[in-house]
Design an enzyme around this catalytic site. Structure first.
Site, mmCIF file in Angstrom:
data_model
loop_
_atom_site.group_PDB
_atom_site.id
_atom_site.type_symbol
_atom_site.label_atom_id
_atom_site.label_comp_id
_atom_site.label_asym_id
_atom_site.label_seq_id
_atom_site.Cartn_x
_atom_site.Cartn_y
_atom_site.Cartn_z
ATOM 1 N N ASP A 268 -6.704 -9.685 12.474
ATOM 2 C CA ASP A 268 -5.985 -10.350 11.385
ATOM 3 C C ASP A 268 -5.025 -11.448 11.837
ATOM 4 O O ASP A 268 -4.006 -11.697 11.191
ATOM 5 C CB ASP A 268 -5.257 -9.321 10.508
ATOM 6 N N ARG B 77 0.860 -1.189 0.000
ATOM 7 C CA ARG B 77 0.000 0.000 0.000
ATOM 8 C C ARG B 77 0.901 1.246 0.000
ATOM 9 O O ARG B 77 1.965 1.241 0.596
ATOM 10 C CB ARG B 77 -0.874 -0.026 1.251
ATOM 11 N N ASP C 243 0.849 -7.918 9.037
ATOM 12 C CA ASP C 243 -0.536 -8.392 9.093
ATOM 13 C C ASP C 243 -1.262 -8.118 10.401
ATOM 14 O O ASP C 243 -2.394 -7.655 10.379
ATOM 15 C CB ASP C 243 -0.646 -9.904 8.792
ATOM 16 N N GLU D 99 -4.804 -14.093 9.097
ATOM 17 C CA GLU D 99 -3.986 -13.621 7.975
ATOM 18 C C GLU D 99 -2.496 -13.712 8.333
ATOM 19 O O GLU D 99 -1.670 -14.136 7.520
ATOM 20 C CB GLU D 99 -4.363 -12.178 7.627
ATOM 21 N N ASP E 199 -2.776 -6.444 13.555
ATOM 22 C CA ASP E 199 -3.145 -5.062 13.860
ATOM 23 C C ASP E 199 -3.844 -5.021 15.205
ATOM 24 O O ASP E 199 -4.523 -5.976 15.587
ATOM 25 C CB ASP E 199 -4.107 -4.514 12.794
ATOM 26 N N ASP F 78 4.804 -4.603 6.548
ATOM 27 C CA ASP F 78 3.566 -4.836 7.289
ATOM 28 C C ASP F 78 3.462 -6.329 7.585
ATOM 29 O O ASP F 78 3.485 -7.147 6.670
ATOM 30 C CB ASP F 78 2.387 -4.363 6.436
ATOM 31 N N ASN G 114 -0.398 -0.947 13.328
ATOM 32 C CA ASN G 114 0.138 -2.013 12.496
ATOM 33 C C ASN G 114 1.363 -2.623 13.164
ATOM 34 O O ASN G 114 2.281 -1.895 13.532
ATOM 35 C CB ASN G 114 0.601 -1.451 11.143
#
Length: 175
Positions: free
Chosen positions: A120, A23, A105, A123, A107, A103, A87
């Protein structure tokens, strides 16, 4: 890389552990820098996702990045109060292109009423297997979740009401 000054605009790029771009935030205004941290603000900032989708942030947010901690903090200023999105991520690096971090994953969301949620986890576990996160990274991230929760509970740094008010006021002075 020249360290950005107060009032400068920088790009922020998050990556995944495998090196893929995740991102990008364009035009984050820098509010303060020192040898270990950068404080900035996003206000209706253009965000581009790895798949090319684009969107604009809805509310002003004070962002906090550190070179020693494995998390970054976004304090979103909303009508019902400040909420936080944290994050779990590598410490940031800075080059001529952008402020960059990986990052990981996981959070932590802190709602305006103080409720906390770890997000997450599935994830994280999936990417940990797929991208083969090393055991030391897994340990560091789990330890930094504890540090982050301690900061939240103690109202430390970005989690203090004064912090958000001071930096949001400074943003208005610079704007």
């Amino acid at each position: 890389m020249k360290i950005p000054k107060e009032g400068d605009f920088i790009t922020i790029q998050s990556y995944k552990h495998d090196g893929s771009l995740h991102r990008t935030w364009r035009d984050t205004m820098v509010l303060k820098t020192n040898e270990n941290s950068i404080i900035g603000v996003n206000d209706h900032t253009l965000v581009t996702e790895s798949d090319g989708r684009r969107w604009v942030t809805r509310e002003p947010a004070i962002v906090y990045f550190h070179k020693k901690f494995w998390f970054n903090i976004i304090a979103m200023i909303r009508e019902n109060g400040v909420s936080y999105y944290c994050n779990l991520a590598s410490p940031y690096t800075l080059d001529n292109e952008a402020l960059k971090y990986i990052d990981y994953d996981l959070d932590v969301k802190v709602f305006a009423d103080g409720e906390k949620k770890l997000l997450d986890v599935e994830e994280y576990e999936r990417h940990k297997r797929q991208m083969q996160y090393p055991e030391d990274i897994d340990y560091i991230l789990k330890e930094n979740v504890k540090i982050l929760v301690d900061w939240i509970n103690a109202g430390k740094g970005p989690f203090s009401k004064e912090y958000v008010a001071i930096w949001y006021d400074r943003y208005h002075q610079l704007k």
